[in-house]
Design a protein around this motif. Structure first.
Motif, PDB file in Angstrom:
ATOM      1  N   ALA A 337       0.830  -1.203   0.000  1.00 15.73           N
ATOM      2  CA  ALA A 337       0.000   0.000   0.000  1.00 15.73           C
ATOM      3  C   ALA A 337       0.865   1.253   0.000  1.00 15.73           C
ATOM      4  N   SER A 338       2.026   1.192   0.686  1.00 11.19           N
ATOM      5  CA  SER A 338       2.909   2.359   0.713  1.00 11.19           C
ATOM      6  C   SER A 338       3.539   2.608  -0.651  1.00 11.19           C
ATOM      7  N   VAL A 339       3.766   1.546  -1.416  1.00 11.73           N
ATOM      8  CA  VAL A 339       4.287   1.716  -2.776  1.00 11.73           C
ATOM      9  C   VAL A 339       3.257   2.447  -3.635  1.00 11.73           C
ATOM     10  N   VAL A 340       2.024   2.007  -3.522  1.00 15.08           N
ATOM     11  CA  VAL A 340       0.952   2.663  -4.273  1.00 15.08           C
ATOM     12  C   VAL A 340       0.874   4.139  -3.894  1.00 15.08           C
ATOM     13  N   LEU A 341       0.955   4.426  -2.611  1.00 13.54           N
ATOM     14  CA  LEU A 341       0.851   5.801  -2.130  1.00 13.54           C
ATOM     15  C   LEU A 341       1.962   6.684  -2.687  1.00 13.54           C
ATOM     16  N   THR A 342       3.209   6.239  -2.569  1.00 15.44           N
ATOM     17  CA  THR A 342       4.333   7.093  -2.948  1.00 15.44           C
ATOM     18  C   THR A 342       4.511   7.202  -4.456  1.00 15.44           C
ATOM     19  N   VAL A 343       4.248   6.126  -5.184  1.00  6.98           N
ATOM     20  CA  VAL A 343       4.373   6.203  -6.640  1.00  6.98           C
ATOM     21  C   VAL A 343       3.249   7.051  -7.223  1.00  6.98           C
ATOM     22  N   LEU A 344       2.062   6.940  -6.639  1.00 13.93           N
ATOM     23  CA  LEU A 344       0.960   7.794  -7.072  1.00 13.93           C
ATOM     24  C   LEU A 344       1.288   9.261  -6.807  1.00 13.93           C
ATOM     25  N   TYR A 345       1.952   9.516  -5.682  1.00 16.62           N
ATOM     26  CA  TYR A 345       2.409  10.874  -5.366  1.00 16.62           C
ATOM     27  C   TYR A 345       3.350  11.386  -6.466  1.00 16.62           C
ATOM     28  N   GLY A 346       4.313  10.561  -6.862  1.00 23.53           N
ATOM     29  CA  GLY A 346       5.257  10.958  -7.901  1.00 23.53           C
ATOM     30  C   GLY A 346       4.572  11.250  -9.218  1.00 23.53           C
ATOM     31  N   GLN A 347       3.586  10.432  -9.572  1.00 15.97           N
ATOM     32  CA  GLN A 347       2.861  10.650 -10.818  1.00 15.97           C
ATOM     33  C   GLN A 347       2.168  12.006 -10.833  1.00 15.97           C
ATOM     34  N   THR A 348       1.521  12.353  -9.733  1.00 10.51           N
ATOM     35  CA  THR A 348       0.807  13.631  -9.691  1.00 10.51           C
ATOM     36  C   THR A 348       1.760  14.812  -9.795  1.00 10.51           C
ATOM     37  N   ARG A 349       2.963  14.699  -9.225  1.00  9.73           N
ATOM     38  CA  ARG A 349       3.913  15.818  -9.266  1.00  9.73           C
ATOM     39  C   ARG A 349       4.550  15.970 -10.646  1.00  9.73           C
ATOM     40  N   VAL A 350       4.759  14.883 -11.349  1.00 12.51           N
ATOM     41  CA  VAL A 350       5.263  14.983 -12.726  1.00 12.51           C
ATOM     42  C   VAL A 350       4.241  15.693 -13.605  1.00 12.51           C
ATOM     43  N   LEU A 351       2.988  15.293 -13.505  1.00 10.04           N
ATOM     44  CA  LEU A 351       1.940  15.932 -14.285  1.00 10.04           C
ATOM     45  C   LEU A 351       1.738  17.387 -13.869  1.00 10.04           C
ATOM     46  N   PHE A 352       1.965  17.684 -12.588  1.00  6.52           N
ATOM     47  CA  PHE A 352       1.892  19.066 -12.108  1.00  6.52           C
ATOM     48  C   PHE A 352       2.905  19.935 -12.857  1.00  6.52           C
ATOM     49  N   ALA A 353       4.139  19.435 -12.956  1.00  3.65           N
ATOM     50  CA  ALA A 353       5.188  20.202 -13.639  1.00  3.65           C
ATOM     51  C   ALA A 353       4.882  20.341 -15.128  1.00  3.65           C
ATOM     52  N   MET A 354       4.413  19.285 -15.770  1.00  4.41           N
ATOM     53  CA  MET A 354       4.103  19.343 -17.194  1.00  4.41           C
ATOM     54  C   MET A 354       2.939  20.294 -17.457  1.00  4.41           C
ATOM     55  N   SER A 355       1.981  20.302 -16.557  1.00  2.00           N
ATOM     56  CA  SER A 355       0.835  21.202 -16.702  1.00  2.00           C
ATOM     57  C   SER A 355       1.248  22.650 -16.530  1.00  2.00           C
ATOM     58  N   ARG A 356       2.123  22.923 -15.579  1.00  2.00           N
ATOM     59  CA  ARG A 356       2.589  24.289 -15.354  1.00  2.00           C
ATOM     60  C   ARG A 356       3.323  24.826 -16.581  1.00  2.00           C
ATOM     61  N   ASP A 357       3.958  23.930 -17.330  1.00  2.00           N
ATOM     62  CA  ASP A 357       4.650  24.339 -18.555  1.00  2.00           C
ATOM     63  C   ASP A 357       3.708  24.412 -19.750  1.00  2.00           C
ATOM     64  N   GLY A 358       2.442  24.041 -19.555  1.00  2.00           N
ATOM     65  CA  GLY A 358       1.455  24.143 -20.614  1.00  2.00           C
ATOM     66  C   GLY A 358       1.360  22.934 -21.517  1.00  2.00           C
ATOM     67  N   LEU A 359       2.131  21.887 -21.241  1.00  2.00           N
ATOM     68  CA  LEU A 359       2.165  20.733 -22.146  1.00  2.00           C
ATOM     69  C   LEU A 359       1.002  19.778 -21.934  1.00  2.00           C
ATOM     70  N   VAL A 360       0.378  19.824 -20.754  1.00  2.00           N
ATOM     71  CA  VAL A 360      -0.861  19.077 -20.509  1.00  2.00           C
ATOM     72  C   VAL A 360      -1.858  20.066 -19.901  1.00  2.00           C
ATOM     73  N   PRO A 361      -3.142  19.743 -19.863  1.00  2.00           N
ATOM     74  CA  PRO A 361      -4.150  20.703 -19.406  1.00  2.00           C
ATOM     75  C   PRO A 361      -3.879  21.307 -18.027  1.00  2.00           C
ATOM     76  N   LYS A 362      -4.344  22.538 -17.843  1.00  2.00           N
ATOM     77  CA  LYS A 362      -4.093  23.295 -16.613  1.00  2.00           C
ATOM     78  C   LYS A 362      -4.681  22.649 -15.363  1.00  2.00           C
ATOM     79  N   VAL A 363      -5.674  21.803 -15.543  1.00  2.00           N
ATOM     80  CA  VAL A 363      -6.315  21.204 -14.377  1.00  2.00           C
ATOM     81  C   VAL A 363      -5.313  20.436 -13.518  1.00  2.00           C
ATOM     82  N   PHE A 364      -4.240  19.936 -14.119  1.00  2.00           N
ATOM     83  CA  PHE A 364      -3.260  19.148 -13.379  1.00  2.00           C
ATOM     84  C   PHE A 364      -2.344  20.011 -12.498  1.00  2.00           C
ATOM     85  N   SER A 365      -2.346  21.319 -12.679  1.00  2.00           N
ATOM     86  CA  SER A 365      -1.498  22.188 -11.850  1.00  2.00           C
ATOM     87  C   SER A 365      -2.307  23.080 -10.914  1.00  2.00           C
ATOM     88  N   LYS A 366      -3.592  22.824 -10.785  1.00  2.00           N
ATOM     89  CA  LYS A 366      -4.404  23.590  -9.843  1.00  2.00           C
ATOM     90  C   LYS A 366      -4.166  23.090  -8.424  1.00  2.00           C
TER      91      LYS A 366
END
Length: 497
Positions: A337-366
């Motif tokens: 369960a901790s693997v799921v938690l931390t890897v899911l955390y990493g996924q959201t932060r990668v998409l956060f950075a990509m969204s802030r750069d405009g490469l994926v929709p803005k909803v991911f950086s709100k």
């Protein structure tokens, strides 16, 4: 004929849109990446994580996937030499970890290797890297969630004598219809992440301690069934088998880079990120090799199957009792369960950075102003990974994750060399020793292990990358935040005579 009495005209330049090649190769300066750190749509991430929490994030994302889930698949490929496969996979990870450590200390932002590629090799390469990370993190969450369901059934059977029906505990293709436990653990991880980074890190630390205790318990019990005869034919399937198992087991090392995705939530990112990455990899590799050695010594390698609950079965065989196997299953349920938690955390932060750069929709950086977390991002990613976990068999998921990870790691090794040459005077809190030799070796190992993966895995990867390229050219390139003054070039000055 020119009017001799007219005043001379001043030569002027006209900004024109950059060509395709220039747009693909445009880089985001390190200083700009760092300056934008933490800022999202409507709020900012909070710096609340220290060295201990960062190390636990990396261990939490790493420790468990290979031992608790994939060991049963790797042993039939390599035999007793699976311990060597773990070492090879760990060595491959080490070269890349050194590169990650240098870049994490130099460019302490969310986005991990995606951000590093953006600063060194340009937007197009960064997109490819980020798209690989989406595959790596998203699919590994689903794969590990599938293994969690296996151990949950083991725990339920040993405690209350019931199991979840196969139709509701396995994905299509594995004898089931819908893997309900896999979906549940992803949703539980989502609930923790929505509470905030500090709260998630605290829960993860507790689960990591339980995880390590469970593995040490396995070693203490399993060593009693150790038989040296199980190692008589150490490498029965040759080096090709060792290599194939190593490529599969590399899946179990992908979490060490999770700390690098927390660059904008670390209290002292430049100091703590390199330390957390290296500490986590050393601890995880030592435990992996120890547990694999005990497992193969306690059970002939030909008797291993692709059951995800391999360690619990060994405990039952050695002791003749279900109690210890049930106890290990309980530890595995918490650990995975901790693997799921931390890897899911990493996924959201990668998409956060990509969204802030405009490469994926803005909803991911709100960012939610109260919790300091990207809520919409977390919910969307969790639902996607949960459905994926419930519908796709584990083996295919693990190999697809490995190829995406190896590709991203290869780019990180190149990024270190590029940044050393383009910005040699930049402050670095950690430096890869013997550069560029070790980064080149890291790149070579990644390419070699990618070549060991199956043809179907390459086909899946090719389809994934093709979809990513379509998305980039249709959306990302046009909406990139670099489509402003710094993405234009001046036309040559032409003086009117």
């Amino acid at each position: 004929m020119l009017d001799q009495g007219a005043p001379p005209r001043t030569p002027r330049t006209e900004p024109v849109p950059a060509g395709l090649g220039t747009r693909l190769m445009r880089r985001k300066p390190v200083e700009r990446l760092v300056a934008e750190g933490g800022q999202g749509e409507g709020g900012s991430l909070r710096r609340s994580l220290g060295l201990w929490q960062l190390t636990m994030i990396s261990i939490g994302a790493t420790l468990g996937t290979g031992i608790f889930v994939v060991l049963g698949e790797a042993v039939p490929k390599a035999g007793p030499a699976v311990t060597l496969s773990f070492v090879i996979a760990g060595l491959t990870a080490l070269f890349s970890a050194l590169s990650y450590a240098e870049l994490a200390g130099t460019i302490p932002v969310a986005g991990s290797s995606y951000s590093y590629a953006y600063a060194t090799m340009g937007e197009f390469v960064a997109w490819i890297c980020g798209w690989c990370l989406v595959l790596e993190y998203g699919v590994s969450v689903a794969a590990v969630a599938v293994g969690w369901g296996e151990y949950l059934n083991e725990l339920l059977d040993g405690t209350i004598g019931v199991t979840i029906p196969a139709a509701l505990s396995a994905p299509p293709g594995d004898g089931g219809i819908f893997n309900l436990p896999a979906l549940i653990v992803v949703l539980l991880a989502m609930a923790f992440l929505l509470g905030g980074a500090r709260e998630s890190a605290r829960a993860n630390t507790i689960m990591v301690c339980v995880k390590i205790a469970a593995l040490l318990l396995f070693c203490a019990i399993g060593i009693k069934g150790f038989q040296s005869g199980n190692y008589e034919h150490f490498m029965p399937l040759g080096m090709a088998g060792v290599s194939a198992a190593g490529a599969t087991l590399f899946f179990s090392y992908i979490g060490f880079d999770a700390a690098s995705t927390a660059g904008e939530e670390a209290k002292n990112a430049q100091r703590d990120l390199p330390r957390a990455i290296m500490l986590s990899l050393i601890i995880v590799t030592a435990l992996y090799v120890l547990v694999a050695a005990v497992a193969v010594g306690a059970k002939p390698w030909k008797q291993f199957s692709d059951s995800e609950a391999a360690l619990a079965g060994i405990m039952k065989d050695v002791t003749g009792q279900t109690f210890w196997a049930t106890l290990l299953a309980a530890g595995a349920v918490i650990a995975i369960a901790s693997v799921v938690l931390t890897v899911l955390y990493g996924q959201t932060r990668v998409l956060f950075a990509m969204s802030r750069d405009g490469l994926v929709p803005k909803v991911f950086s709100k960012v939610h102003p109260k919790t300091g977390t990207p809520r919409a991002n977390t919910v969307i990613v969790s639902l996607f990974c949960g459905v994926l976990a419930a519908a796709i068999p584990l083996g295919q998921l693990a190999d697809a994750t490995s190829i995406g990870t190896l590709f991203a790691f290869a780019l990180v090794n190149i990024a270190v060399i590029v940044l050393r040459r383009t910005r040699p005077d930049m402050k670095r809190t950690f430096r890869v020793p013997l550069s560029p030799v070790l980064p080149i070796l890291g790149f070579a190992f990644c390419v070699w292990m990618m070549g060991s993966l199956s043809t179907i895995t390459w086909i899946v990867f090719g389809v994934w990358m093709a979809a990513g390229l379509v998305f980039y050219f249709c959306y990302g390139m046009r909406r990139s935040r670099l489509n402003d003054a710094d993405a234009r070039v001046d036309a040559p000055a032409v003086a009117e005579k």
